[in-house]
Write a protein that holds these residues in place. Structure first.
Motif, short mmCIF file in Angstrom:
data_model
loop_
_atom_site.label_atom_id
_atom_site.label_comp_id
_atom_site.label_asym_id
_atom_site.label_seq_id
_atom_site.Cartn_x
_atom_site.Cartn_y
_atom_site.Cartn_z
N SER A 199 42.50 -9.50 32.50
CA SER A 199 41.78 -9.61 31.22
C SER A 199 42.48 -8.74 30.19
O SER A 199 43.24 -7.84 30.54
N ALA A 200 42.19 -9.01 28.94
CA ALA A 200 42.82 -8.25 27.84
C ALA A 200 42.42 -6.79 27.85
O ALA A 200 43.12 -5.94 27.33
N SER A 201 41.29 -6.46 28.48
CA SER A 201 40.82 -5.08 28.48
C SER A 201 41.31 -4.26 29.67
O SER A 201 40.98 -3.09 29.77
N LYS A 205 48.40 -3.42 32.79
CA LYS A 205 48.67 -4.82 33.12
C LYS A 205 50.16 -5.09 33.10
O LYS A 205 50.90 -4.49 32.33
N SER A 206 50.57 -5.99 33.97
CA SER A 206 51.98 -6.39 34.00
C SER A 206 52.03 -7.89 34.22
O SER A 206 51.04 -8.53 34.59
N TYR A 226 47.28 1.61 28.62
CA TYR A 226 46.58 2.28 27.54
C TYR A 226 46.74 3.78 27.76
O TYR A 226 46.59 4.26 28.88
N VAL A 227 47.04 4.51 26.71
CA VAL A 227 47.20 5.94 26.85
C VAL A 227 46.25 6.72 25.96
O VAL A 227 46.27 7.94 25.95
#
Length: 157
Positions: free
Chosen positions: A111-113, A117-118, A141-142
């Protein structure tokens, strides 16, 4: 050739295939008709964003707006990130792409959230056909939390 494209969702396998004579059709798509071979990526000078000269900062903000609207991306220069850190990030990212496929699949985008993700990316073209992009990616996300794949360890540092 078709077997490689169907059995592997990762570009690396295609790029390293010694029997591949042409790019599989699902990896090609027409480019934007507005672009030409002479077009170059917009370059944004980060240091000008904080310029005390309001005309200079206004100009670079307009350039940034234009780059985002017309291209969707840009080259950022004078950002202050040390060259040593940039090289370390690239090296650690390359290590991630050398991991076994099953390890990388743990981070396939669901999912986009997803915080990590790879994958290899795809899009739907104007003819409503699924087209695969010539890229592998890993995104994390950092902010406000640091998220990172568990392997390779160097990516964490």
């Amino acid at each position: 050739m078709a077997a490689v494209a169907q059995n592997s969702s990762f570009v690396k396998a295609l790029a390293e295939n010694t029997t591949l004579k042409s790019i599989p059709s699902q990896f090609t798509f027409a480019t934007d008709s507005k672009a030409s071979q002479s077009d170059s990526l917009p370059i944004i000078d980060f240091s000008l964003l904080t310029s005390p000269d309001p005309d200079q900062s206004c100009t670079v903000l307009a350039d940034l707006d234009s780059a985002c609207r017309e291209w969707g991306f840009f080259i950022l220069v004078n950002h202050g990130i040390p060259e040593k850190l940039l090289k370390a990030i690239i090296a650690a990212s390359l290590e991630f792409f050398e991991l076994p496929e099953e390890e990388k699949r743990r981070y396939e985008a669901k999912s986009a959230s997803d915080p990590i993700k790879s994958g290899s990316g795809s899009l739907i073209n104007a003819a409503n056909q699924k087209v695969h992009l010539w890229r592998d990616f890993v995104k994390s996300y950092v902010h406000p939390e640091f998220n990172c794949p568990s392997e390779p360890q160097t990516l964490r540092y």
